[in-house]
Design a protein around this motif. Sequence first.
Motif, PDB file in Angstrom:
ATOM      1  N   ASP A 116      46.540  43.369  38.518  1.00 28.68           N
ATOM      2  CA  ASP A 116      45.310  43.026  37.797  1.00 28.68           C
ATOM      3  C   ASP A 116      45.628  42.522  36.396  1.00 28.68           C
ATOM      4  O   ASP A 116      45.065  41.521  35.933  1.00 28.68           O
ATOM      5  CB  ASP A 116      44.384  44.245  37.710  1.00 28.68           C
ATOM      6  CG  ASP A 116      43.773  44.620  39.048  1.00 28.68           C
ATOM      7  OD1 ASP A 116      43.941  43.845  40.010  1.00 28.68           O
ATOM      8  OD2 ASP A 116      43.137  45.684  39.134  1.00 28.68           O
ATOM      9  N   ASP A 152      39.546  31.894  40.463  1.00 29.08           N
ATOM     10  CA  ASP A 152      38.215  32.486  40.393  1.00 29.08           C
ATOM     11  C   ASP A 152      37.927  33.349  41.618  1.00 29.08           C
ATOM     12  O   ASP A 152      37.315  34.421  41.512  1.00 29.08           O
ATOM     13  CB  ASP A 152      37.153  31.389  40.269  1.00 29.08           C
ATOM     14  CG  ASP A 152      37.215  30.668  38.938  1.00 29.08           C
ATOM     15  OD1 ASP A 152      37.838  31.201  38.006  1.00 29.08           O
ATOM     16  OD2 ASP A 152      36.656  29.551  38.840  1.00 29.08           O
ATOM     17  N   ALA A 161      37.024  37.278  41.525  1.00 32.23           N
ATOM     18  CA  ALA A 161      35.776  37.760  42.111  1.00 32.23           C
ATOM     19  C   ALA A 161      36.038  38.836  43.159  1.00 32.23           C
ATOM     20  O   ALA A 161      35.316  39.836  43.245  1.00 32.23           O
ATOM     21  CB  ALA A 161      35.012  36.591  42.725  1.00 32.23           C
ATOM     22  N   GLN A 162      37.077  38.631  43.956  1.00 37.08           N
ATOM     23  CA  GLN A 162      37.403  39.602  45.002  1.00 37.08           C
ATOM     24  C   GLN A 162      37.763  40.950  44.393  1.00 37.08           C
ATOM     25  O   GLN A 162      37.431  42.004  44.938  1.00 37.08           O
ATOM     26  CB  GLN A 162      38.555  39.078  45.851  1.00 37.08           C
ATOM     27  CG  GLN A 162      38.949  40.005  46.989  1.00 37.08           C
ATOM     28  CD  GLN A 162      40.039  39.389  47.863  1.00 37.08           C
ATOM     29  OE1 GLN A 162      40.264  38.188  47.840  1.00 37.08           O
ATOM     30  NE2 GLN A 162      40.707  40.222  48.622  1.00 37.08           N
ATOM     31  N   ARG A 163      38.438  40.922  43.233  1.00 36.69           N
ATOM     32  CA  ARG A 163      38.836  42.177  42.582  1.00 36.69           C
ATOM     33  C   ARG A 163      37.785  42.675  41.587  1.00 36.69           C
ATOM     34  O   ARG A 163      37.974  43.712  40.944  1.00 36.69           O
ATOM     35  CB  ARG A 163      40.165  41.981  41.842  1.00 36.69           C
ATOM     36  CG  ARG A 163      41.318  41.517  42.694  1.00 36.69           C
ATOM     37  CD  ARG A 163      42.608  41.643  41.938  1.00 36.69           C
ATOM     38  NE  ARG A 163      43.684  40.860  42.537  1.00 36.69           N
ATOM     39  CZ  ARG A 163      44.955  40.921  42.142  1.00 36.69           C
ATOM     40  NH1 ARG A 163      45.299  41.721  41.152  1.00 36.69           N
ATOM     41  NH2 ARG A 163      45.867  40.158  42.717  1.00 36.69           N
ATOM     42  N   LYS A 164      36.712  41.887  41.400  1.00 33.73           N
ATOM     43  CA  LYS A 164      35.659  42.223  40.443  1.00 33.73           C
ATOM     44  C   LYS A 164      36.235  42.355  39.035  1.00 33.73           C
ATOM     45  O   LYS A 164      35.957  43.319  38.304  1.00 33.73           O
ATOM     46  CB  LYS A 164      34.940  43.509  40.861  1.00 33.73           C
ATOM     47  CG  LYS A 164      34.247  43.397  42.206  1.00 33.73           C
ATOM     48  CD  LYS A 164      33.525  44.688  42.572  1.00 33.73           C
ATOM     49  CE  LYS A 164      32.837  44.550  43.932  1.00 33.73           C
ATOM     50  NZ  LYS A 164      32.119  45.796  44.329  1.00 33.73           N
ATOM     51  N   LEU A 165      37.042  41.352  38.652  1.00 32.61           N
ATOM     52  CA  LEU A 165      37.672  41.314  37.334  1.00 32.61           C
ATOM     53  C   LEU A 165      37.145  40.122  36.557  1.00 32.61           C
ATOM     54  O   LEU A 165      36.601  39.180  37.116  1.00 32.61           O
ATOM     55  CB  LEU A 165      39.189  41.190  37.461  1.00 32.61           C
ATOM     56  CG  LEU A 165      39.939  42.318  38.156  1.00 32.61           C
ATOM     57  CD1 LEU A 165      41.402  41.939  38.322  1.00 32.61           C
ATOM     58  CD2 LEU A 165      39.812  43.621  37.375  1.00 32.61           C
ATOM     59  N   SER A 166      37.348  40.145  35.252  1.00 26.93           N
ATOM     60  CA  SER A 166      37.073  38.990  34.408  1.00 26.93           C
ATOM     61  C   SER A 166      38.378  38.531  33.794  1.00 26.93           C
ATOM     62  O   SER A 166      39.311  39.325  33.614  1.00 26.93           O
ATOM     63  CB  SER A 166      36.071  39.345  33.303  1.00 26.93           C
ATOM     64  OG  SER A 166      36.583  40.384  32.486  1.00 26.93           O
TER      65      SER A 166
END
Length: 213
Positions: free
Chosen positions: A17, A37, A41-46
């Motif tokens: 991450d 992207d 999105a899959q990891r719910k990260l920014s």
Amino acid sequence: MQVNPDDLRHYYDSLSDEALQQIDRVTLTEMAQQCYDDELAQRKLSSGHAESSHAAVTPPDQEDGGGEINDEFDLDAQPIPAWLDDAARACTFTYLPGDVSTDDAKNARAALLAAGIPCYVEEQKIDKPRYEPAVLYEYSVMVPGALNLKAISVLDKEIFNPKVEADWKVHLETLSDEDLRALNSETICAGLLDRMNRLKRAYDQEIARRKPG
């Protein structure tokens, strides 16, 4: 030469991450941005570089690999790309047995993939029975042949030029005031400027040669 998005997805999936968030999205190609992207999105990260216009791509540190790349990037798990038979060698790194790091090969791979250039790291064990040391490990970073010049440029900018700059700084610090002032930037950069001009001329001449009429 079309960049294979599967190579990019596989690369982003291999990162932690933290390493994923260190990549600057602005520096990526459109295809690489989409893959990046999707992974975020899959990891719910920014992205950790949402406001940045430049990023240094730095894979996570590794433990003692003894000549093997063994962190999130699994050398043996690389999918063999269809372009490998026509590939070019963008750079090669050689290590002694027991070296504590092979980060050079990983950093080169990361920089290329972040720039949208697919690559494949080949490992070769070189036996030298009459020499000391008797074994070396060689890692060659391969890219599609049509992208070799672009890959070399990316590696110069992201990997090799910073090392040259650091070496120059160390050397310049050892010079006396008199020796330092005897130099100038035009003199010490003359060879690099000449190479740049020659490469640009070769490219422009080839473009001109292919123009109709």
